[in-house]
Design an enzyme around this catalytic site. Sequence first.
Site, PDB file in Angstrom:
ATOM      1  N   LYS A  90      25.010  16.891 -42.951  1.00 18.83           N
ATOM      2  CA  LYS A  90      23.747  16.150 -43.045  1.00 18.83           C
ATOM      3  C   LYS A  90      22.536  17.009 -42.669  1.00 18.83           C
ATOM      4  O   LYS A  90      21.404  16.663 -43.005  1.00 18.83           O
ATOM      5  CB  LYS A  90      23.783  14.894 -42.176  1.00 18.83           C
ATOM      6  CG  LYS A  90      23.838  15.123 -40.678  1.00 18.83           C
ATOM      7  CD  LYS A  90      23.947  13.798 -39.937  1.00 18.83           C
ATOM      8  CE  LYS A  90      24.024  13.982 -38.429  1.00 18.83           C
ATOM      9  NZ  LYS A  90      22.798  14.546 -37.857  1.00 18.83           N
ATOM     10  N   ASP A  91      22.757  18.168 -42.000  1.00 15.77           N
ATOM     11  CA  ASP A  91      21.650  19.038 -41.617  1.00 15.77           C
ATOM     12  C   ASP A  91      21.222  19.989 -42.722  1.00 15.77           C
ATOM     13  O   ASP A  91      20.183  20.634 -42.618  1.00 15.77           O
ATOM     14  CB  ASP A  91      22.038  19.870 -40.384  1.00 15.77           C
ATOM     15  CG  ASP A  91      22.206  19.030 -39.124  1.00 15.77           C
ATOM     16  OD1 ASP A  91      21.621  17.932 -39.069  1.00 15.77           O
ATOM     17  OD2 ASP A  91      22.927  19.475 -38.207  1.00 15.77           O
ATOM     18  N   ARG A 138      15.324   7.398 -39.780  1.00 14.71           N
ATOM     19  CA  ARG A 138      16.268   6.453 -40.393  1.00 14.71           C
ATOM     20  C   ARG A 138      16.739   5.411 -39.381  1.00 14.71           C
ATOM     21  O   ARG A 138      16.786   4.212 -39.680  1.00 14.71           O
ATOM     22  CB  ARG A 138      17.467   7.232 -40.945  1.00 14.71           C
ATOM     23  CG  ARG A 138      18.610   6.333 -41.450  1.00 14.71           C
ATOM     24  CD  ARG A 138      19.842   7.160 -41.756  1.00 14.71           C
ATOM     25  NE  ARG A 138      20.351   7.867 -40.594  1.00 14.71           N
ATOM     26  CZ  ARG A 138      21.126   7.315 -39.670  1.00 14.71           C
ATOM     27  NH1 ARG A 138      21.486   6.046 -39.754  1.00 14.71           N
ATOM     28  NH2 ARG A 138      21.553   8.021 -38.641  1.00 14.71           N
ATOM     29  N   ARG A 139      17.102   5.876 -38.189  1.00 10.61           N
ATOM     30  CA  ARG A 139      17.561   4.944 -37.159  1.00 10.61           C
ATOM     31  C   ARG A 139      16.405   4.110 -36.626  1.00 10.61           C
ATOM     32  O   ARG A 139      16.540   2.906 -36.412  1.00 10.61           O
ATOM     33  CB  ARG A 139      18.234   5.711 -36.015  1.00 10.61           C
ATOM     34  CG  ARG A 139      19.580   6.328 -36.396  1.00 10.61           C
ATOM     35  CD  ARG A 139      20.199   7.059 -35.213  1.00 10.61           C
ATOM     36  NE  ARG A 139      21.480   7.669 -35.566  1.00 10.61           N
ATOM     37  CZ  ARG A 139      21.855   8.884 -35.203  1.00 10.61           C
ATOM     38  NH1 ARG A 139      21.049   9.638 -34.458  1.00 10.61           N
ATOM     39  NH2 ARG A 139      23.037   9.350 -35.563  1.00 10.61           N
ATOM     40  N   ARG A 156      15.678  14.018 -28.025  1.00 11.37           N
ATOM     41  CA  ARG A 156      16.209  15.283 -28.555  1.00 11.37           C
ATOM     42  C   ARG A 156      17.149  15.874 -27.525  1.00 11.37           C
ATOM     43  O   ARG A 156      17.231  15.432 -26.398  1.00 11.37           O
ATOM     44  CB  ARG A 156      15.075  16.277 -28.845  1.00 11.37           C
ATOM     45  CG  ARG A 156      14.478  16.232 -30.231  1.00 11.37           C
ATOM     46  CD  ARG A 156      15.411  16.608 -31.363  1.00 11.37           C
ATOM     47  NE  ARG A 156      16.196  17.814 -31.149  1.00 11.37           N
ATOM     48  CZ  ARG A 156      15.782  19.041 -31.382  1.00 11.37           C
ATOM     49  NH1 ARG A 156      14.566  19.263 -31.831  1.00 11.37           N
ATOM     50  NH2 ARG A 156      16.566  20.075 -31.186  1.00 11.37           N
ATOM     51  N   ARG A 162      21.569  13.748 -24.018  1.00  2.51           N
ATOM     52  CA  ARG A 162      21.192  12.407 -24.474  1.00  2.51           C
ATOM     53  C   ARG A 162      21.962  11.342 -23.702  1.00  2.51           C
ATOM     54  O   ARG A 162      21.395  10.344 -23.257  1.00  2.51           O
ATOM     55  CB  ARG A 162      21.481  12.268 -25.973  1.00  2.51           C
ATOM     56  CG  ARG A 162      20.684  13.220 -26.839  1.00  2.51           C
ATOM     57  CD  ARG A 162      20.951  12.980 -28.307  1.00  2.51           C
ATOM     58  NE  ARG A 162      20.443  14.070 -29.134  1.00  2.51           N
ATOM     59  CZ  ARG A 162      20.244  13.997 -30.437  1.00  2.51           C
ATOM     60  NH1 ARG A 162      20.523  12.881 -31.074  1.00  2.51           N
ATOM     61  NH2 ARG A 162      19.779  15.014 -31.105  1.00  2.51           N
ATOM     62  N   CYS A 249      16.391  15.361 -44.872  1.00  6.25           N
ATOM     63  CA  CYS A 249      17.334  14.731 -43.951  1.00  6.25           C
ATOM     64  C   CYS A 249      16.639  13.989 -42.820  1.00  6.25           C
ATOM     65  O   CYS A 249      17.292  13.294 -42.042  1.00  6.25           O
ATOM     66  CB  CYS A 249      18.308  15.773 -43.391  1.00  6.25           C
ATOM     67  SG  CYS A 249      17.532  17.032 -42.369  1.00  6.25           S
TER      68      CYS A 249
END
Length: 329
Positions: A90-91, A138-139, A156, A162, A249
Amino acid sequence: MSATASHSESLHSEGTLRIGTRGSLLATTQAGTVRDALIAAGHPAELVIIKTKGDQSTDPVQKIGVGVFTAELREALADNRVDVAVHSYKDLPTAQDERFVIAAIPPREDPRDALVARDGLVLGELPAGSKVGTSAPRRVSQLSALGLGLDIVPLRGNLQRRLGKVESGELDAVILARAGLSRIGLLDLITENIEPVQMLPAPAQGALAVECLSANEELVAILAELDHADTRAAVIAERALLAELEAGCTAPVGALAEVVESIDDNGRIFDELSIRGCAAAFDGSDVIRTGAVGAPGNAEELGRAVARELLELGARELMNVTTGEAADV
């Protein structure tokens, strides 16, 4: 003899494939699965850590740029410092670089997003005003669209950093890719797996891209042994959707494709590729969803067809609007 061919011969006489990876625990664990699979197939391999600008910056990905986690790995390939690069698929930018080929897409982890919250809470149990960490547009957009009154704050750093913000009480919850937690053995921390009907994952989330120089046909053939056909079909469809939308992305776009068994009127069982896609306003004020089903062999066209339907429904205008201002995609 070309430089690439010469390098390939010396590589195989030495007997070890050099696999480039970022240095985080998640990245090295992911690359380690590829290394172990190659060794099991009789191809000695080792990891080579490549530092990337993305790992050294605390800025949001949409500020530091698409491909920030993958560019240095690709340059290491181009410079023959490594033979293979392992990326979180996805990156990768959607634009193809002809120097390289994705020789293998191994079996995918569960692509869903996951909630890690204090006190074992699920999304619906978090009180209004709870601080939930995520920086992915997106989230942010899909979470906002649920109308739960949550305070969504930027996030981040690596997975451990996190997760530490929940443990310390700085945040009430974080949203992460379930695949990452699975790969480093932290599934027990998940308080809720977020179903796609609530939040579609990022295109190619949970999938790895195993890349090498396209000119190295011998290595392409070796890596192809690790390829998983159903995962490749799903990822091709999802990435085609993203490319057709001309979205990177970091855009508020979700997609999920799966190869599923169907049965025809004569009782014959066959495989179909089902894909769902969405585009959202950054502020969550609206989310457009659609989907399609087709043959796995038509994965790219299927993904692009869903994207075109999203565009017809107003996806481009929606993604470029936040509270009346142009979005910084």
